[in-house]
Design a protein around this motif. Structure first.
Motif, PDB file in Angstrom:
ATOM      1  N   ARG A  68       0.937  -1.057   0.145  1.00 56.46           N
ATOM      2  CA  ARG A  68       0.042   0.026  -0.021  1.00 56.46           C
ATOM      3  C   ARG A  68       0.834   1.252  -0.146  1.00 56.46           C
ATOM      4  O   ARG A  68       0.947   1.962   0.827  1.00 56.46           O
ATOM      5  CB  ARG A  68      -0.816   0.129   1.191  1.00 56.46           C
ATOM      6  CG  ARG A  68      -2.149  -0.949   1.143  1.00 56.46           C
ATOM      7  CD  ARG A  68      -2.900  -0.712   0.139  1.00 56.46           C
ATOM      8  NE  ARG A  68      -4.158  -1.748  -0.018  1.00 56.46           N
ATOM      9  CZ  ARG A  68      -4.143  -3.124  -0.558  1.00 56.46           C
ATOM     10  NH1 ARG A  68      -2.951  -3.256  -1.172  1.00 56.46           N
ATOM     11  NH2 ARG A  68      -4.912  -3.902  -0.418  1.00 56.46           N
ATOM     12  N   PRO A  69       1.488   1.442  -0.983  1.00 56.87           N
ATOM     13  CA  PRO A  69       2.421   2.928  -1.205  1.00 56.87           C
ATOM     14  C   PRO A  69       1.478   3.928  -1.336  1.00 56.87           C
ATOM     15  O   PRO A  69       0.259   3.694  -1.874  1.00 56.87           O
ATOM     16  CB  PRO A  69       3.192   2.510  -2.357  1.00 56.87           C
ATOM     17  CG  PRO A  69       2.549   1.449  -3.205  1.00 56.87           C
ATOM     18  CD  PRO A  69       1.724   0.566  -2.166  1.00 56.87           C
ATOM     19  N   PRO A  70       1.763   5.323  -0.699  1.00 55.18           N
ATOM     20  CA  PRO A  70       0.846   6.241  -0.655  1.00 55.18           C
ATOM     21  C   PRO A  70       0.549   6.480  -2.386  1.00 55.18           C
ATOM     22  O   PRO A  70       1.006   6.734  -3.150  1.00 55.18           O
ATOM     23  CB  PRO A  70       1.730   7.526  -0.232  1.00 55.18           C
ATOM     24  CG  PRO A  70       2.995   6.731   0.695  1.00 55.18           C
ATOM     25  CD  PRO A  70       3.248   5.423  -0.150  1.00 55.18           C
TER      26      PRO A  70
ATOM     27  N   GLN B 147       5.948   1.519  -9.510  1.00 56.87           N
ATOM     28  CA  GLN B 147       6.056   2.833  -9.642  1.00 56.87           C
ATOM     29  C   GLN B 147       6.934   3.277 -10.640  1.00 56.87           C
ATOM     30  O   GLN B 147       8.143   2.739 -10.554  1.00 56.87           O
ATOM     31  CB  GLN B 147       6.079   3.517  -8.248  1.00 56.87           C
ATOM     32  CG  GLN B 147       5.887   5.192  -8.282  1.00 56.87           C
ATOM     33  CD  GLN B 147       5.966   5.629  -6.889  1.00 56.87           C
ATOM     34  OE1 GLN B 147       6.724   4.925  -5.840  1.00 56.87           O
ATOM     35  NE2 GLN B 147       5.456   6.728  -7.022  1.00 56.87           N
ATOM     36  N   VAL B 148       6.881   4.127 -11.583  1.00 52.68           N
ATOM     37  CA  VAL B 148       7.714   4.635 -12.488  1.00 52.68           C
ATOM     38  C   VAL B 148       7.527   6.150 -12.363  1.00 52.68           C
ATOM     39  O   VAL B 148       6.676   6.659 -12.863  1.00 52.68           O
ATOM     40  CB  VAL B 148       7.384   4.159 -13.863  1.00 52.68           C
ATOM     41  CG1 VAL B 148       8.333   4.704 -14.966  1.00 52.68           C
ATOM     42  CG2 VAL B 148       7.055   2.569 -14.117  1.00 52.68           C
TER      43      VAL B 148
ATOM     44  N   GLY C 254       3.344   8.910 -12.572  1.00 52.39           N
ATOM     45  CA  GLY C 254       4.281   8.684 -11.624  1.00 52.39           C
ATOM     46  C   GLY C 254       3.785   8.146 -10.037  1.00 52.39           C
ATOM     47  O   GLY C 254       4.491   8.030  -9.318  1.00 52.39           O
ATOM     48  N   MET C 255       2.284   7.768 -10.351  1.00 52.84           N
ATOM     49  CA  MET C 255       1.647   6.998  -9.223  1.00 52.84           C
ATOM     50  C   MET C 255       2.065   5.606  -9.066  1.00 52.84           C
ATOM     51  O   MET C 255       2.127   5.008 -10.152  1.00 52.84           O
ATOM     52  CB  MET C 255       0.221   7.437  -9.300  1.00 52.84           C
ATOM     53  CG  MET C 255      -0.001   9.075  -9.378  1.00 52.84           C
ATOM     54  SD  MET C 255       0.441   9.787  -7.695  1.00 52.84           S
ATOM     55  CE  MET C 255      -0.781   9.382  -6.619  1.00 52.84           C
ATOM     56  N   PRO C 256       2.079   5.156  -8.030  1.00 51.67           N
ATOM     57  CA  PRO C 256       1.903   3.562  -7.987  1.00 51.67           C
ATOM     58  C   PRO C 256       0.816   2.760  -8.283  1.00 51.67           C
ATOM     59  O   PRO C 256      -0.230   3.550  -8.215  1.00 51.67           O
ATOM     60  CB  PRO C 256       2.284   3.279  -6.513  1.00 51.67           C
ATOM     61  CG  PRO C 256       1.867   4.569  -5.634  1.00 51.67           C
ATOM     62  CD  PRO C 256       2.144   5.645  -6.644  1.00 51.67           C
ATOM     63  N   VAL C 257       1.099   1.804  -8.979  1.00 47.60           N
ATOM     64  CA  VAL C 257      -0.277   1.116  -9.504  1.00 47.60           C
ATOM     65  C   VAL C 257      -0.130  -0.287  -9.180  1.00 47.60           C
ATOM     66  O   VAL C 257       1.113  -1.087  -9.221  1.00 47.60           O
ATOM     67  CB  VAL C 257      -0.270   1.045 -11.120  1.00 47.60           C
ATOM     68  CG1 VAL C 257      -1.449   0.459 -11.677  1.00 47.60           C
ATOM     69  CG2 VAL C 257      -0.292   2.388 -11.636  1.00 47.60           C
TER      70      VAL C 257
END
Length: 770
Positions: free
Chosen positions: A264-266, A409-410, A474-477
């Motif tokens: 669960r990254p922000p 996340q990229v 840029g958001m984690p998926v």
């Protein structure tokens, strides 16, 4: 010529080819570099290429052992925990040699480094018969060990974790202990030989005592010769060989354990997939605009090009949204035009028909032969009885309880991965390739695996997640497959067909044994889709469990024919042994019956020069005792991954169905590092294997996988689970595999019991009476 092959493989000039890629390419180009690698001096496995990432005053004594300021020890963990107990067993190796209680040992995630590569796995890839020893085999194992060390692939599989760690992790503990003793001796100005260690302290006869924490900084400056360190003998073990509780159990029971799907990254977004419904199909048109207005939808991507032509799980599309359910609903509603491939009319029936034709047409690659086969024709002639039989096994899904998933996340030219993977270094390589960054710019956090069984040796979900994350600003998926996605787009255990012909004389002696089988090749698919390298030539995993049998038959021939599979196939718990043991152990039982002999006595007569096999067989039979009224005992004995397992299955027929009540399992796995874990793995293997034996089957019709969930791909329910009793054969040999060897003997043991009860020989899996 080899250089041309390398340049063709990698589309790069020699100066741009990494050492690792160069070595792999050398192997793929025909092994031209193996001799050169074999001439290199042995490369150590104690110190990494870069310092460990430490904090809060921790001190690294080598690449495996870190002493914390509070006196506890962190062991660097390079293998994935997927229920097999490595988070308990591997720290035991270090704790034993370091002389610290297991309760004082914690874990530190291993960075991507070649010292953590799986060398034993590479060595075990050699297709030698177990009875074949000598300079040739020793030399080949030596060279392949060198290659494995150079490649440094971090790989949890092949029942090899403890086997591979047995040397380096014990050496790391012993070396760290020697450094701490040397530090204390220098401080006290005494001979190190007069010092002792226990419970995380160095002591001296004068009454002096120092904790490892107080000595760590001084010890880290000492550079001892690893060759001068002596490992403990089995007689000196205080921890190894004694039952220890699983260290991961409390967190799993309480719900605190973190699996891949729990990342669960922000700012987390979610992705759901929609994959081609037919084997080999592609994506044609995608009307992304049709779902953009749905709640929470952020993007629609076609990940097919990111995966390349060797995608394994097939082409498809992902929808990114603020919730997984929203993404799933949008993916289901997405208008997609599919392009049918060459396998649009494929069926299981056609596959087995092709298998049979191939066996009719070709002799196959001979993996093992001995003596000279007599002429064998079905029936009786001059006191000789000849018997032939054909066996088959279906495709099987992995059906791990944790759904296929990966979080990525990229951002700013870097990639972060949160993954439940068996192959972190390959996952990093795949992520780098898809994102177009250097592998040094990929970071991975390996979380607990909710079941692996070989499915998480694949990195298709990593490629999909990174492709999705690249479109997420840029958001984690977090990409998650549904159970239906997993069941219909797995990389399946290969289907296989095997034929046997054998002759026995009037005394029941086996005069000749001819075994010819056919299946797809896992290596031909795994290498291209996971490493980008070509797969070619014979594949040991296709014939293992047949060519390497221990039965002492003077005249034998074991051959295998590869038919390239349109259906994606991959490693499945115990790989080729999973079906080949069923074929081999069932046919041995057929020969015993034809000879008028008991199956156990028949096997004993064929194992006179294999005392470890005999001991396992005798222990299982003795432990089982006589079968109760209305039930029968079936027997099988099989060796794989270095271990020998004999099983006796107690079976009855209830309402026309097969019911397994009890399984007695005897295993010789060398030194049992943690007997508790060995017993747990035998229990797990029996339940896993029985699920497959009684109900596991993936079928193809009109190019489509017919099964979709547990209603039509059943797994064993708790009320169906048999009592499992494990007997561990005492041994001072180095430890061998445990996670997989309990799987192969189960199906033939059950089938052989069914024959005793019904007189019906079941030659196809799953086992069905009607």
């Amino acid at each position: 010529m080899a250089g041309d092959a390398l340049r063709t493989l990698f589309h790069a000039s020699p100066r741009k080819t990494s050492r690792r890629a160069f070595l792999i390419a050398g192997l793929a180009a025909g092994g031209a570099l193996i001799v050169g690698v074999g001439m290199l001096p042995p490369r150590q496995r104690l110190r990494g290429a870069r310092p460990l990432p430490l904090r809060d005053g921790a001190v690294a004594l080598n690449g495996w052992v870190v002493v914390q300021p509070d006196g506890t020890v962190a062991v660097v963990m390079a293998r994935s925990e997927m229920g097999q107990g490595v988070h308990t067993a591997l720290p035991m190796l270090v704790a034993e040699e370091l002389d610290v209680p297991l309760a004082m040992v914690g874990l530190m995630a291993a960075p991507i480094d070649k010292i953590y590569g799986n060398v034993a796995l590479m060595r075990d890839m050699l297709p030698f018969h177990p009875d074949q020893r000598g300079a040739g085999r020793d030399g080949a194992e030596w060279i392949l060990s060198k290659v494995g060390r150079e490649l440094g692939i971090m790989f949890t599989g092949g029942s090899s974790s403890v086997k591979d760690a047995w040397g380096p992790m014990r050496e790391a503990g012993a070396l760290a202990r020697a450094m701490l003793v040397a530090a204390a001796a220098a401080e006290w100005r005494v001979d190190p030989k007069t010092c002792a260690t226990a419970d995380g302290f160095v002591t001296h006869g004068s009454g002096r005592k120092a904790s490892y924490a107080s000595l760590a900084t001084r010890a880290a400056a000492i550079d001892p010769d690893p060759a001068s360190v002596t490992l403990k003998t089995p007689a000196q073990f205080k921890l190894i060989g004694r039952p220890q509780p699983r260290r991961d159990s409390p967190a799993k029971v309480s719900g605190a354990a973190v699996f891949g799907i729990d990342a669960r990254p922000p700012g987390l977004l979610y992705a759901a997939v929609r994959m081609a419904p037919l084997v080999g199909a592609g994506v044609g048109t995608v009307d992304a605009a049709a779902v953009h207005a749905l709640p929470g939808v952020k993007a629609v991507i076609n990940f097919s090009s990111a995966l390349g032509k060797h995608s394994g799980a097939g082409a498809g599309v992902a929808v990114i949204a603020t919730t997984w359910w929203g993404a799933r609903q949008a993916a289901a509603a997405l208008p997609i035009g599919w392009i049918e491939g060459d396998a649009a009319a494929l069926s299981s029936e056609a596959i087995f028909k092709q298998f049979a034709a191939r066996l009719d047409e070709r002799a196959g690659h001979v993996y093992h032969s001995a003596g000279s086969l007599p002429a064998m024709k079905d029936g009786k002639s001059a006191g000789v009885t000849t018997i032939s039989a054909e066996y088959r096994a279906p495709f099987l899904a992995h059906a791990a309880m944790e759904p296929v998933n990966c979080t990525a996340q990229v951002s700013d030219g870097k990639v972060r991965l949160w993954a439940s993977t068996q192959v972190p270094s390959i996952a990093v390589d795949m992520a780098a390739k898809v994102a177009g960054v250097a592998r040094e710019n990929v970071a991975i956090e390996v979380l607990l695996l909710g079941g692996g069984f070989g499915r998480r040796l694949e990195v298709d979900m990593v490629a999909q997640a990174v492709a999705a994350a690249a479109a997420a600003d840029g958001m984690p998926v977090q990409l998650i497959w549904s159970r239906e996605d997993d069941m219909r787009h797995d990389v399946y255990r290969p289907a296989a067909l095997a034929r046997f012909t054998a002759s026995i004389d009037a005394a029941g002696r086996v005069l000749g044994w001819d075994n010819h089988s056919v299946s797809g090749s896992i290596a031909h698919q795994y290498l291209p889709r996971s490493t980008g390298l070509p797969g070619f030539g014979p594949d040991k995993t296709a014939a293992e469990g047949e060519f390497d049998m221990a039965y002492e038959i003077a005249n034998q021939r074991i051959a295998h024919e590869i038919v390239d599979s349109a259906v994606p196939i991959g490693d499945w718990r115990s790989v080729g042994h999973s079906h080949n043991a069923f074929f081999k152990e069932s046919f041995i039982d057929e020969l015993a019956h034809a000879a008028g002999q008991d199956g156990v006595a028949f096997r004993r007569a064929l194992l006179q020069r294999h005392p470890r096999h005999l001991a396992a067989l005798d222990a299982a039979v003795k432990g089982a005792g006589p079968a109760p009224a209305g039930r029968a005992h079936g027997v099988a004995v099989h060796a794989c991954f270095g271990s020998i397992v004999a099983q006796v299955a107690e079976v009855s027929i209830e309402d026309g169905s097969i019911r397994v009540h009890r399984v007695v399992c005897a295993i010789d796995c060398g030194i049992a590092v943690n007997p508790n874990i060995v017993a747990q793995q035998m229990e797990s293997a029996v339940v896993f294997a029985l699920s497959a034996a009684l109900g596991g089957e993936i079928t193809i019709r009109n190019g489509k996988v017919e099964q979709s969930n547990f209603h039509d791909y059943p797994v064993l329910r708790i009320g169906q689970a048999p009592q499992v009793e494990t007997i561990i054969i005492a041994s001072a040999e180095p430890p061998e595999g445990v996670g997989e060897p309990g799987v192969p003997p189960l199906a033939p043991a059950v089938a052989n019991a069914v024959f005793k009860l019904t007189g019906k020989r079941l030659r196809s899996l799953p086992l069905r009476l009607a």
